[in-house]
Design a protein around this motif. Structure first.
Motif, PDB file in Angstrom:
ATOM      1  N   ARG A 259       2.277   6.960  -6.635  1.00  0.00           N
ATOM      2  CA  ARG A 259       1.229   7.864  -7.142  1.00  0.00           C
ATOM      3  C   ARG A 259       1.503   9.300  -6.730  1.00  0.00           C
ATOM      4  O   ARG A 259       1.170  10.231  -7.458  1.00  0.00           O
TER       5      ARG A 259
ATOM      6  N   SER B 189       1.143   4.134  -2.911  1.00  0.00           N
ATOM      7  CA  SER B 189       0.837   5.544  -2.627  1.00  0.00           C
ATOM      8  C   SER B 189       2.050   6.427  -2.886  1.00  0.00           C
ATOM      9  O   SER B 189       1.918   7.538  -3.402  1.00  0.00           O
TER      10      SER B 189
ATOM     11  N   LYS C 107       0.832  -1.213   0.000  1.00  0.00           N
ATOM     12  CA  LYS C 107       0.000   0.000   0.000  1.00  0.00           C
ATOM     13  C   LYS C 107       0.859   1.252   0.000  1.00  0.00           C
ATOM     14  O   LYS C 107       0.594   2.200  -0.746  1.00  0.00           O
TER      15      LYS C 107
END
Length: 167
Positions: free
Chosen positions: A164, A161, A157
């Motif tokens: 991104r 993130s 995760k």
């Protein structure tokens, strides 16, 4: 070695010599002894497993994995051999990635997937390797695969993130 002067075919004594050489990190000498033993006992899986590690630790990865594949041909369900292959593929893949040899690292991780196709850890290592290579799209795909297998995986995760955020 003294026992071998009395009884040159003492398998246990020969194996003890190999273990001593391997503990002393004398990989080349251990390989020589193991090759002698293998000629006498060509279908001995224990010898092939030791030979795999001796070759791996001597930097001869292809020979190590060939030894283990030969072991699996003899005994396809041998858990020691399977565990050795898994552990070695993971270690070698990580070391190659650390040294910047990304494509070879990917090869080892992909080979590892044959044994652990649903392992979040393997998919994560592949993702990290792609990330180190600068292939963000492949890295995200690998991290997404991790999350399919382990939806609570914090490392995947975070990696997604972070990727991104920097787009």
């Amino acid at each position: 070695r003294q026992i071998l002067t009395i009884n040159p075919n003492d398998f246990d004594a020969q194996l003890q010599i190999v273990h001593t050489l391997m503990e002393a990190h004398k990989w080349g000498e251990a390989i020589e002894e193991l090759l002698k033993l293998q000629r006498q006992h060509p279908s001995n899986v224990e010898i092939l497993n030791l030979m795999g590690w001796a070759y791996i630790n001597n930097g001869q990865h292809d020979h190590g994995f060939k030894s283990w594949m030969r072991s699996l041909q003899i005994d396809p369900k041998n858990t020691t051999t399977r565990d050795n292959i898994i552990r070695a593929r993971l270690e070698v893949g990580k070391k190659l990635r650390e040294r910047g040899i990304y494509m070879k690292a990917i090869v080892h991780f992909k080979e590892l997937m044959k044994f652990l196709p649903n392992s979040p850890e393997v998919h994560y290592e592949i993702g990290m390797t792609y990330l180190d290579m600068g292939d963000k799209r492949s890295a995200i795909a690998s991290f997404n695969q991790v999350l399919k297998l382990d939806p609570k995986n914090k490392s995947a995760k975070k990696a997604i993130s972070d990727l991104r955020l920097h787009e």
